[in-house]
Scaffold this motif. Structure first.
Motif, short mmCIF file in Angstrom:
data_model
loop_
_atom_site.label_atom_id
_atom_site.label_comp_id
_atom_site.label_asym_id
_atom_site.label_seq_id
_atom_site.Cartn_x
_atom_site.Cartn_y
_atom_site.Cartn_z
N GLY A 22 1.04 -4.62 1.56
CA GLY A 22 0.64 -5.84 0.87
C GLY A 22 2.07 -7.49 0.84
O GLY A 22 2.98 -7.39 1.23
N LEU A 82 -6.57 -3.66 -1.38
CA LEU A 82 -6.67 -2.94 -2.53
C LEU A 82 -6.52 -2.13 -3.48
O LEU A 82 -7.76 -2.22 -3.02
CB LEU A 82 -5.58 -3.96 -3.64
CG LEU A 82 -4.58 -4.99 -3.11
CD1 LEU A 82 -4.85 -6.13 -4.73
CD2 LEU A 82 -2.91 -4.18 -3.12
N ASN A 115 -5.27 -8.79 -2.06
CA ASN A 115 -4.03 -9.02 -1.30
C ASN A 115 -4.77 -10.42 -0.14
O ASN A 115 -5.59 -10.23 0.16
CB ASN A 115 -3.74 -7.79 -0.30
CG ASN A 115 -2.44 -7.42 0.08
OD1 ASN A 115 -1.20 -9.06 0.36
ND2 ASN A 115 -2.62 -7.00 1.61
N ILE A 143 1.15 -3.03 -6.85
CA ILE A 143 1.22 -3.12 -4.90
C ILE A 143 1.66 -2.02 -4.35
O ILE A 143 1.46 -1.68 -3.62
CB ILE A 143 2.05 -4.31 -4.33
CG1 ILE A 143 1.24 -5.70 -5.54
CG2 ILE A 143 1.56 -4.58 -3.23
CD1 ILE A 143 1.88 -7.31 -4.92
#
Lengths: 463, 463
Positions: A301, A327, A345, A370
């Motif tokens: 991420g 994501l 992302n 995240i």
């Protein structure tokens, strides 16, 4: 081997003239680092140094010493080894230079040392070494004036075929992740990388091993050992002398012959050794292992304030075998609800920062969304630091929460117009256990190494 | 194009709310940087900002403005362009985001801007840009609060497809080699890398051009231009979006499509473009060109305090196409006379430093012997810094002499146990014009780029 790092007493044989190098400095280093063993300086020309009695000869010290450090003319070293053996000293650090790294005569002297030590049953570190450090007991017999003596305790052992890792050469006080042990092999006429690997494998204080090598004396033994040690702790190796010219230079540096680089490369992959590329890596790459959870996957991420750096990071991810996480719906939805456009992302908070007055209030939620996503294995954050508006503390607060909430590695790069603010935020994040690197590429390379380590421990080899 | 960098007047259209972003900051930046042209803030909701009159609309400003900066909602930008044209403004910087980098709607809005500007004969920088800086006239309309406003004047122009090069993102005050101009292209819907190259080619204040690009809109034009410009000044390019994932991310960063990396690589070699590898290179690599003599050959002398780093450097030399100089008889003899063993490259002063009390007295002679050697084209020095014993000043004195004596590039890496001393020596050497890099590898890469440039200017192409 343990006597080199945990001696109850040390004999120091050399000059005690005030200066930047030698016995004078070494005694000072030991005292400054809080070494509590006995120190026996040996030199017929002195009576006392830093308030400690100097003995005219080794024969005069009370009892024996667990380790001796020798800093005398190369030609006199062999004779001194004999004296050491006579006094029951079995572990000797030979700081003196002028051996195989110098000339033909030096090669001969070194051979003499080796055969002599062998016949007497001595173990030798060096010659041409800056010696060892153990942060656990304040054993820091550094022969060069470093200006500081105590090193922060940590779990990284740093070993090298150069004194460039000893306290006089590196600003360890600025390194927020400490070290366990340091060892300069020097010309490694006896104790070598294999001995250290074996020792550090069992060393409870060491969780990561970082090495600089110009040569490997016994390739098969090293690889066998390293692959065993690597299953327990990461072994990072920078191998210099990779090119023909470099190998030649290494010969005159420590008098050792390099091995073919392609063979070494293949062997590293086989053994699960994490190969480093750059000199500073020796110090910087261990912190991803010493401070962060192990990686369980390769999906990264990215939380950034600027799209440009995300592109740079993604390029680097591809080079490192990492992928850019997609994501999950929950995370994407939560982020999108915080600010339109945030739910993908790389998560670029740049537009939000410019548009929302109190954007920092959202920061913990964004981090949480995240890191809480099952599709994300690690996080790379790009932080913009400014001395203004309490920004630094807001970041630190947000990170504080992560420590307990998530078991995923987080690496950060900080930029901004004020170098002081960048350094302050870096310092504070590292203090609470989050590694910061000074380029975005290094952050990703660190994650790349963690991923390499994960693969090699999972499948018994990187290749 | 020159109106973007040398405007006599600037209209600023946007919010003037106090904060870290927007018109409030921009006026402050201009005043702080000492811009002497007229500033016309435009917003019906304000009367005065930082002591400057705010005009309700563009129609109300006295006369016209050479450049306008637009920071309003993306949907209103086209209408504002119309107003600009009506007031005779031909150069517009569109800071607003929410265009092609955002979504389909943004793509449409950007197309609208492009066709509108084209029909009205406007030139546009942006949208989604942090704008420009010209250090020569204090024109620094930075829309983000940087905390400083004046940038040191220098000969390096930095252009990028990201605001990461603008004052709010980088500690320019700490960069001892100044800049001439800065330009963030943003989404580059109009003004692009080619326009900048053409402009900077003729810009008397610019001697080095450093660019960050994610895409190249017109490959053939760029290459033709760059190869012409490269014969006059070095053109350094970091191209991001090299990998498939990176290219995809670049699309959502600035809405642009990347080109195949292999094609770009080949074209760079052909055109004499010096390709950069890492983000920080954009700022750091130009200084080898802006401060040092051009290289006339590829033979590198190495002066070091530690053999280990010499080996690392020599490996890097091989990667960069540089060779390790063999000292001529005169130089070797002179060095050998100063200290036994010194007369070979790499020149390792480590043993001398430990053995000779006043080793620093010999330093100028050693530097002179190496740089005076006809077999040496450039010098890489490794310096050990300590706050003690006046060491820093001794180094600086020795370097002072080099400035007038030799016409060869010198790059330095400094290490030591005290980060403050390392930074101080680096600062002082850079102040007198000698670039310092923070890793040995970077020093050699800088020389490698200089050598690449030398080859491409000598033979009309690197390949």
């Amino acid at each position: 081997m343990d006597r080199f790092f945990n001696p109850r007493s040390i004999a120091i044989i050399g000059s005690f003239r005030e200066g930047y190098f030698g016995g004078y400095v070494m005694v000072h280093s030991l005292l400054g680092a809080g070494y509590e063993g006995s120190i026996f300086p040996v030199n017929p020309g002195y009576r006392e140094i830093h308030g400690i009695k100097v003995y005219p000869s080794l024969r005069d010290i009370p009892g024996t010493a667990d380790v001796a450090v020798v800093m005398i003319n190369a030609r006199s070293v062999t004779a001194m080894l004999k004296e050491c053996a006579d006094q029951g000293i079995r572990s000797v650090v030979v700081v003196s230079d002028g051996f195989a790294e110098r000339d033909e005569e030096g090669v001969r002297l070194q051979q003499e040392v080796v055969s002599f030590a062998g016949s007497l049953g001595l173990r030798i570190i060096g010659p041409n070494t800056a010696g060892v450090v153990n942060t656990a007991n304040g054993f820091n017999p550094c022969p060069y004036e470093a200006g500081y003596y105590k090193l922060r305790q940590g779990v990284t052992a740093i070993c090298a075929q150069t004194g460039m890792i000893n306290p006089q050469a590196f600003a360890y006080p600025d390194m927020r992740f400490g070290v366990s042990k340091i060892c300069d092999f020097g010309n490694k006429c006896d104790v070598d990388e294999c001995d250290l690997l074996e020792y550090l494998e069992e060393d409870g204080k060491t969780e990561v091993i970082s090495m600089y090598l110009e040569s490997i004396l016994n390739g098969p033994r090293f690889m066998k050992l390293a692959s065993r040690v690597a299953t327990k702790k990461p072994v990072l190796v920078l191998k210099a002398g990779r090119t023909e010219d470099g190998a030649k230079a290494s010969e005159s540096h420590t008098g050792s012959l390099a091995m073919d680089d392609r063979i070494f490369e293949a062997a590293c992959a086989q053994a699960g050794i994490l190969r480093l590329d750059r000199f500073r890596d020796i110090f910087e790459m261990p912190k991803i292992f010493s401070s962060q959870e192990r990686l369980s996957g390769n999906r990264v991420g990215i939380l950034t304030v600027t799209g440009g750096v995300a592109v740079v990071a993604i390029d680097e991810c591809a080079k490192q075998g990492l992928s850019v996480a997609s994501l999950g719906q929950d995370a994407a939805g939560a982020l999108e609800k915080l600010f339109v456009g945030l739910g993908k992302n790389p998560v670029d908070v740049g537009p939000m920062m410019a548009a929302v007055p109190n954007a920092f209030d959202l920061y913990p939620k964004i981090l949480g969304a995240i890191l809480g996503d099952r599709n994300v294995d690690a996080l790379f954050t790009v932080l913009w630091a400014t001395p203004a508006g309490n920004v630094i503390s807001r970041y630190v607060e947000a990170y504080e929460r992560l420590k307990t909430q998530f078991k995923k590695p987080v690496v950060s790069w900080i930029y901004g117009p004020d170098a002081g603010a960048v350094a302050e935020l870096a310092g504070r994040l590292e203090q609470i256990g989050f590694p910061v690197y000074d380029t975005p590429e290094k952050c990703i390379r660190a994650l790349g190494l963690a991923w390499k380590y994960r693969r090699c421990t999972a499948h018994g080899g990187i290749a």
